[in-house]
Write a protein that holds these residues in place. Structure first.
Motif, PDB file in Angstrom:
ATOM      1  N   ALA A 131       0.849  -1.201   0.000  1.00 53.13           N
ATOM      2  CA  ALA A 131       0.000   0.000   0.000  1.00 53.13           C
ATOM      3  C   ALA A 131       0.887   1.254   0.000  1.00 53.13           C
ATOM      4  CB  ALA A 131      -0.923  -0.013   1.212  1.00 53.13           C
ATOM      5  N   GLU A 132       1.949   1.208   0.776  1.00 49.33           N
ATOM      6  CA  GLU A 132       2.871   2.353   0.859  1.00 49.33           C
ATOM      7  C   GLU A 132       3.631   2.533  -0.468  1.00 49.33           C
ATOM      8  OE1 GLU A 132       6.509   2.938   3.674  1.00 49.33           O
ATOM      9  OE2 GLU A 132       4.808   2.173   4.813  1.00 49.33           O
ATOM     10  N   HIS A 133       4.046   1.417  -1.016  1.00 49.67           N
ATOM     11  CA  HIS A 133       4.790   1.400  -2.283  1.00 49.67           C
ATOM     12  C   HIS A 133       3.931   2.004  -3.396  1.00 49.67           C
ATOM     13  CE1 HIS A 133       7.631  -0.282  -5.167  1.00 49.67           C
ATOM     14  NE2 HIS A 133       6.712  -1.073  -5.712  1.00 49.67           N
ATOM     15  N   GLU A 134       2.665   1.617  -3.455  1.00 53.88           N
ATOM     16  CA  GLU A 134       1.760   2.134  -4.489  1.00 53.88           C
ATOM     17  C   GLU A 134       1.438   3.609  -4.238  1.00 53.88           C
ATOM     18  OE1 GLU A 134      -0.670  -1.920  -5.693  1.00 53.88           O
ATOM     19  OE2 GLU A 134      -1.392  -0.687  -4.046  1.00 53.88           O
ATOM     20  N   ALA A 135       1.341   3.976  -2.966  1.00 56.76           N
ATOM     21  CA  ALA A 135       1.070   5.387  -2.650  1.00 56.76           C
ATOM     22  C   ALA A 135       2.213   6.274  -3.148  1.00 56.76           C
ATOM     23  CB  ALA A 135       0.883   5.556  -1.148  1.00 56.76           C
ATOM     24  N   GLY A 136       3.403   5.705  -3.258  1.00 53.69           N
ATOM     25  CA  GLY A 136       4.558   6.440  -3.789  1.00 53.69           C
ATOM     26  C   GLY A 136       4.587   6.432  -5.312  1.00 53.69           C
ATOM     27  N   GLY A 137       3.572   5.853  -5.948  1.00 49.67           N
ATOM     28  CA  GLY A 137       3.457   5.902  -7.414  1.00 49.67           C
ATOM     29  C   GLY A 137       3.924   4.642  -8.143  1.00 49.67           C
ATOM     30  N   ALA A 138       4.233   3.568  -7.436  1.00 46.77           N
ATOM     31  CA  ALA A 138       4.719   2.352  -8.111  1.00 46.77           C
ATOM     32  C   ALA A 138       3.560   1.515  -8.645  1.00 46.77           C
ATOM     33  CB  ALA A 138       5.542   1.525  -7.131  1.00 46.77           C
ATOM     34  N   ARG A 139       3.786   0.881  -9.789  1.00 44.53           N
ATOM     35  CA  ARG A 139       2.772   0.023 -10.408  1.00 44.53           C
ATOM     36  C   ARG A 139       3.418  -1.290 -10.847  1.00 44.53           C
ATOM     37  NH1 ARG A 139       3.419   4.681 -12.351  1.00 44.53           N
ATOM     38  NH2 ARG A 139       4.219   4.048 -14.378  1.00 44.53           N
ATOM     39  N   PHE A 140       2.746  -2.400 -10.540  1.00 42.17           N
ATOM     40  CA  PHE A 140       3.232  -3.721 -10.946  1.00 42.17           C
ATOM     41  C   PHE A 140       3.205  -3.820 -12.479  1.00 42.17           C
ATOM     42  CE2 PHE A 140       1.862  -7.995 -12.315  1.00 42.17           C
ATOM     43  CZ  PHE A 140       2.913  -8.770 -11.844  1.00 42.17           C
ATOM     44  N   ALA A 141       4.265  -4.388 -13.050  1.00 46.56           N
ATOM     45  CA  ALA A 141       4.284  -4.593 -14.512  1.00 46.56           C
ATOM     46  C   ALA A 141       4.244  -6.088 -14.845  1.00 46.56           C
ATOM     47  CB  ALA A 141       5.535  -3.949 -15.114  1.00 46.56           C
ATOM     48  N   THR A 155      25.794 -15.179 -23.595  1.00 44.31           N
ATOM     49  CA  THR A 155      24.431 -14.674 -23.399  1.00 44.31           C
ATOM     50  C   THR A 155      24.136 -14.658 -21.901  1.00 44.31           C
ATOM     51  OG1 THR A 155      23.716 -15.607 -25.500  1.00 44.31           O
ATOM     52  CG2 THR A 155      21.984 -15.029 -23.949  1.00 44.31           C
ATOM     53  N   LEU A 156      23.817 -13.481 -21.382  1.00 44.34           N
ATOM     54  CA  LEU A 156      23.435 -13.390 -19.974  1.00 44.34           C
ATOM     55  C   LEU A 156      21.993 -13.876 -19.854  1.00 44.34           C
ATOM     56  CD1 LEU A 156      24.803  -9.831 -19.056  1.00 44.34           C
ATOM     57  CD2 LEU A 156      26.032 -12.016 -19.169  1.00 44.34           C
ATOM     58  N   VAL A 157      21.720 -14.714 -18.860  1.00 47.68           N
ATOM     59  CA  VAL A 157      20.371 -15.277 -18.716  1.00 47.68           C
ATOM     60  C   VAL A 157      19.919 -15.181 -17.256  1.00 47.68           C
ATOM     61  CG1 VAL A 157      20.677 -16.926 -20.629  1.00 47.68           C
ATOM     62  CG2 VAL A 157      21.231 -17.648 -18.291  1.00 47.68           C
ATOM     63  N   GLY A 158      18.617 -15.156 -17.067  1.00 49.96           N
ATOM     64  CA  GLY A 158      18.119 -15.186 -15.691  1.00 49.96           C
ATOM     65  C   GLY A 158      16.632 -14.911 -15.611  1.00 49.96           C
ATOM     66  N   GLN A 159      16.054 -15.323 -14.509  1.00 53.18           N
ATOM     67  CA  GLN A 159      14.629 -15.081 -14.263  1.00 53.18           C
ATOM     68  C   GLN A 159      14.506 -13.928 -13.273  1.00 53.18           C
ATOM     69  OE1 GLN A 159      11.844 -17.718 -14.972  1.00 53.18           O
ATOM     70  NE2 GLN A 159      10.802 -17.780 -13.028  1.00 53.18           N
ATOM     71  N   ILE A 160      13.851 -12.874 -13.700  1.00 54.08           N
ATOM     72  CA  ILE A 160      13.671 -11.707 -12.819  1.00 54.08           C
ATOM     73  C   ILE A 160      12.372 -11.898 -12.035  1.00 54.08           C
ATOM     74  CG2 ILE A 160      13.271  -9.205 -12.798  1.00 54.08           C
ATOM     75  CD1 ILE A 160      15.181  -9.006 -15.165  1.00 54.08           C
ATOM     76  N   ASP A 161      12.449 -11.693 -10.711  1.00 52.02           N
ATOM     77  CA  ASP A 161      11.270 -11.924  -9.863  1.00 52.02           C
ATOM     78  C   ASP A 161      10.121 -10.993 -10.231  1.00 52.02           C
ATOM     79  OD1 ASP A 161      12.767 -13.785  -8.562  1.00 52.02           O
ATOM     80  OD2 ASP A 161      12.968 -12.677  -6.680  1.00 52.02           O
ATOM     81  N   ARG A 162      10.474  -9.724 -10.422  1.00 53.20           N
ATOM     82  CA  ARG A 162       9.364  -8.782 -10.659  1.00 53.20           C
ATOM     83  C   ARG A 162       9.877  -7.451 -11.189  1.00 53.20           C
ATOM     84  NH1 ARG A 162       5.817  -7.328  -5.671  1.00 53.20           N
ATOM     85  NH2 ARG A 162       5.184  -5.175  -6.062  1.00 53.20           N
ATOM     86  N   LEU A 163       9.050  -6.825 -12.014  1.00 54.00           N
ATOM     87  CA  LEU A 163       9.356  -5.479 -12.472  1.00 54.00           C
ATOM     88  C   LEU A 163       8.150  -4.578 -12.203  1.00 54.00           C
ATOM     89  CD1 LEU A 163      11.789  -4.198 -14.410  1.00 54.00           C
ATOM     90  CD2 LEU A 163       9.766  -3.672 -15.743  1.00 54.00           C
ATOM     91  N   ASP A 164       8.404  -3.446 -11.589  1.00 58.16           N
ATOM     92  CA  ASP A 164       7.375  -2.418 -11.382  1.00 58.16           C
ATOM     93  C   ASP A 164       7.777  -1.187 -12.191  1.00 58.16           C
ATOM     94  OD1 ASP A 164       6.237  -4.148  -9.591  1.00 58.16           O
ATOM     95  OD2 ASP A 164       6.352  -2.813  -7.852  1.00 58.16           O
ATOM     96  N   HIS A 165       6.843  -0.268 -12.336  1.00 62.74           N
ATOM     97  CA  HIS A 165       7.172   1.027 -12.923  1.00 62.74           C
ATOM     98  C   HIS A 165       6.872   2.107 -11.900  1.00 62.74           C
ATOM     99  CE1 HIS A 165       6.677  -0.978 -17.019  1.00 62.74           C
ATOM    100  NE2 HIS A 165       7.950  -0.625 -16.909  1.00 62.74           N
ATOM    101  N   THR A 166       7.697   3.119 -11.895  1.00 66.37           N
ATOM    102  CA  THR A 166       7.417   4.282 -11.044  1.00 66.37           C
ATOM    103  C   THR A 166       7.459   5.520 -11.932  1.00 66.37           C
ATOM    104  OG1 THR A 166       9.724   4.696 -10.508  1.00 66.37           O
ATOM    105  CG2 THR A 166       8.557   3.223  -9.031  1.00 66.37           C
TER     106      THR A 166
END
Ligand code: SF4
Length: 283
Positions: A131-141, A155-166
């Motif tokens: 709730a605090e994170h979103e109040a600061g303008g972050a959005r789940f992508a 080739t660099l490879v990997g699984q990213i847990d999560r990306l948000d946008h602010t």
């Protein structure tokens, strides 16, 4: 250890070369191996040796981590499809995601009990942070996405847990998040010495964005969720890329790959029986 009445014959530390084994792919954990102990990288990543899998029926901390990743992915995708800011609805959605992840991973309820018992605290701590994170303008992508990025001959490879946008427009910034379920102090220690931790910088290297931030998100099993951000991850990414290119070209040129691990690095190393560290002759 010596057999009685037989002379001890200690062995010398290994000094292999890896130039005959080109490195085609590199993950964050493989690069960590190379930085901590070149021999470990040679044995586990270039030769591809690994310990035989043991059947382990017990649910452990690693299972909890995997379950949490899946739970949060399910929750955020459901929330994106049916947005709500009502605390009760979010709680119910997160519980539904947790139940679905438990079923999908076929976790026996009685074995998962210790983690299930602390779930209400972890859930509420996470939702309060969100709730605090979103109040600061972050959005789940998006969440749990496999990425590949060519870099020279590797080739660099990997699984990213999560990306948000602010932010929006010119101020829009991508925010990489990596979940941690370890002790908060351990997560904080990771970023204490600049240049030492490469995980977030590596994930940043899997993305093309130049307006980028990155943080660990420590999801407290029994309490609050804490956001631990890396300063200037774009600069850390540039340094990391330089380091990778340099290290891989040294391997390709035939540099020796000594066993340089120490302390805790060696304690949990599956190449310990190969480097024979316990049998080295000490000058
Ligand atoms: S036990 Fe230590 S020195 Fe030996 S391979 Fe593993 S990390 Fe390297």
């Amino acid at each position: 250890m010596c057999i009685r009445d037989r002379p001890c014959t200690p062995t010398a530390p290994p000094l292999p070369r890896g130039d005959a084994l080109p490195v085609a792919q590199l993950s964050a954990s493989a690069y960590e191996d190379l930085r901590k102990c070149p021999y470990r990288f040679f044995a586990l990543r270039q030769l591809g040796l690994k310990e035989a899998d043991e059947l382990d029926a017990e649910v452990d901390k690693r299972d909890f981590g995997l379950w949490l990743h899946e739970t949060l992915k399910r929750f955020h995708e459901a929330l994106a499809a049916a947005p709500t800011s009502a605390a009760g609805e979010r709680r119910a959605m997160l519980d539904a995601a947790a139940e679905a992840a438990t079923r999908a991973r076929r976790l026996a309820p009685e074995e998962f009990l210790p983690f299930a018992a602390t779930w209400p605290q972890a859930r509420d701590g996470y939702l309060a942070w969100l709730a605090e994170h979103e109040a600061g303008g972050a959005r789940f992508a998006w969440a749990e996405s496999w990425r590949e990025q060519p870099l020279g001959r590797v080739t660099l490879v990997g699984q990213i847990d999560r990306l948000d946008h602010t932010g929006h427009g010119e101020a829009a910034t991508a925010l990489v998040l990596d979940y941690k379920t370890e002790a908060l102090q351990t997560t904080r220690e990771r970023l204490k010495r600049p240049g030492e931790d490469t995980q977030l910088a590596f994930y940043a290297a899997l993305l093309e964005d130049d307006a980028l931030r990155a943080a660990y998100l420590n999801v407290g099993e029994k309490g609050p969720t804490t956001f631990v951000e890396q300063d200037d991850v774009v600069a850390a990414r540039d340094l990391l890329v330089e380091g990778i290119l340099e290290d891989l070209s040294r391997i390709a040129e035939g540099a020796v790959m000594p066993a340089l691990g120490e302390g805790v690095v060696c304690e949990y190393c599956s190449a310990r029986g190969l480097c024979r560290k316990d049998f080295w002759s000490v000058a």
